[in-house]
Design a protein around this motif. Structure first.
Motif, PDB file in Angstrom:
ATOM      1  N   ALA A 130       0.867  -1.194   0.008  1.00  0.00           N
ATOM      2  CA  ALA A 130      -0.177  -0.016  -0.091  1.00  0.00           C
ATOM      3  C   ALA A 130       1.018   1.196   0.096  1.00  0.00           C
ATOM      4  N   ILE A 155      -3.272   7.151  -5.816  1.00  0.00           N
ATOM      5  CA  ILE A 155      -3.827   5.993  -6.233  1.00  0.00           C
ATOM      6  C   ILE A 155      -2.857   5.446  -7.633  1.00  0.00           C
ATOM      7  N   ALA A 158      -1.154   1.949  -8.135  1.00  0.00           N
ATOM      8  CA  ALA A 158      -1.720   1.182  -9.083  1.00  0.00           C
ATOM      9  C   ALA A 158      -0.692   0.464  -9.930  1.00  0.00           C
ATOM     10  N   PRO A 179      -3.094  -0.486  -3.093  1.00  0.00           N
ATOM     11  CA  PRO A 179      -3.996   0.536  -2.867  1.00  0.00           C
ATOM     12  C   PRO A 179      -3.599   1.904  -2.117  1.00  0.00           C
ATOM     13  N   ALA A 211      -9.966   4.763  -8.350  1.00  0.00           N
ATOM     14  CA  ALA A 211      -9.427   3.430  -7.834  1.00  0.00           C
ATOM     15  C   ALA A 211      -9.903   2.403  -8.869  1.00  0.00           C
ATOM     16  N   VAL A 266      -7.313  -1.035  -8.576  1.00  0.00           N
ATOM     17  CA  VAL A 266      -7.260  -1.200  -7.123  1.00  0.00           C
ATOM     18  C   VAL A 266      -8.187  -0.748  -6.250  1.00  0.00           C
ATOM     19  N   MET A 267      -8.394  -1.045  -5.034  1.00  0.00           N
ATOM     20  CA  MET A 267      -9.386  -0.651  -4.013  1.00  0.00           C
ATOM     21  C   MET A 267      -8.626   0.572  -3.416  1.00  0.00           C
ATOM     22  N   LEU A 268      -9.443   1.582  -2.737  1.00  0.00           N
ATOM     23  CA  LEU A 268      -9.230   2.553  -1.948  1.00  0.00           C
ATOM     24  C   LEU A 268      -9.570   2.232  -0.589  1.00  0.00           C
ATOM     25  N   SER A 310     -15.735   0.554  -3.908  1.00  0.00           N
ATOM     26  CA  SER A 310     -14.294   0.446  -4.216  1.00  0.00           C
ATOM     27  C   SER A 310     -13.694   0.845  -2.972  1.00  0.00           C
TER      28      SER A 310
END
Length: 271
Positions: free
Chosen positions: A68, A101, A105, A110, A144, A149-151, A181
């Motif tokens: 992350a 982000i 990514a 994330p 994101a 990707v997730m946040l 997300s």
């Protein structure tokens, strides 16, 4: 399978913060690799503070992943938050996080929103402030998602924010967002302050947890405080958490010993 992670900070302005390794990225990565960590969590001053090809080269060299990226420098250096009453500052905050982000990514990692969430300032309305937070998270969550990707949103303790302090409050807020997300960061240090029962919170709201900060009750490495890890580890396994347990902890008594203590405790509870 839960994976091990250690934090590396490259932002001089946050030199007193809870990160295990400081300033020398490659030295920190070499030590992490030597100890058997799976990944690093990285805190940089900006999205272009380190070139993507260079970081990819180092990660490959030391057989590490990027778990992350933190965004706290946006507040520490630039004073940006998602809940500032000034709409221009909120726009700049969204732009800063969007860039982070994009950076993360490139590695499938994330971005984390912690301090950049901000606060309800004196004289401001809670409902309006929370609407600003929702607006920012919706924009960023959608971005994101477009990047694959997730946040990650982090509920902080009451001494750091007056927005959302518990996993339950964070989960209920995330449920109201248009974007799907956004996941939560379960920081065991913050949870020790705010949660009535850490394992119950994880069991009840585990589906919203996307990242874990693995630090003891005093924010030293796990095992140096009074956190009861047995039940917490069992709860994370029960809900099927398969992300990282990342050591966002003070480098006590020093960086190398803090990392060694962390991997011992990680192996004790998750291997």
């Amino acid at each position: 399978m839960i994976k091990s992670c250690v934090t590396v900070a490259l932002v001089p302005q946050i030199k007193t913060g809870p990160w295990i390794f400081w300033e020398d990225l490659e030295a920190g990565m070499a030590k992490a690799s030597e100890l058997g960590f799976d990944a690093i969590e990285l805190f940089t001053a900006s999205a272009d503070a380190i070139e993507v090809p260079k970081l990819k080269e180092l990660l490959a060299k030391y057989n590490l992943e990027l778990a992350a990226v933190g965004t706290g420098a946006g507040k520490v250096i630039h004073g940006l938050t998602l809940t500032d009453p000034d709409s221009e500052i909120r726009k700049k905050a969204v732009s800063f996080i969007s860039d982070m982000i994009d950076f993360g990514a490139a590695f499938g990692a994330p971005a984390i929103i912690g301090s950049m969430q901000g606060n309800i300032l004196p004289g401001n309305d809670r409902k309006e402030t929370m609407s600003w937070l929702a607006e920012g998270l919706n924009q960023l969550g959608k971005h994101a998602d477009s990047e694959g990707v997730m946040l990650i949103y982090e509920p902080l303790n009451r001494y750091e924010t007056n927005l959302l302090n518990t996993i339950e409050a964070g989960s209920k807020f995330v449920e109201t967002l248009e974007t799907k997300s956004v996941k939560l960061l379960a920081d065991l240090f913050h949870m020790n302050i705010e949660e009535g029962n850490l394992e119950e919170s994880i069991l009840n709201w585990g589906k919203y947890i996307g990242h874990v900060h693995f630090a003891d009750s005093n924010r030293r490495p796990m095992g140096f405080g009074h956190t009861s890890m047995k039940q917490i580890a069992e709860a994370l396994k029960t809900v099927g958490y398969a992300g990282y347990a990342s050591a966002e902890a003070f480098p006590y008594p020093n960086s190398d010993e803090a990392a060694e203590q962390t991997i011992r405790e990680f192996s004790r509870w998750f291997k």
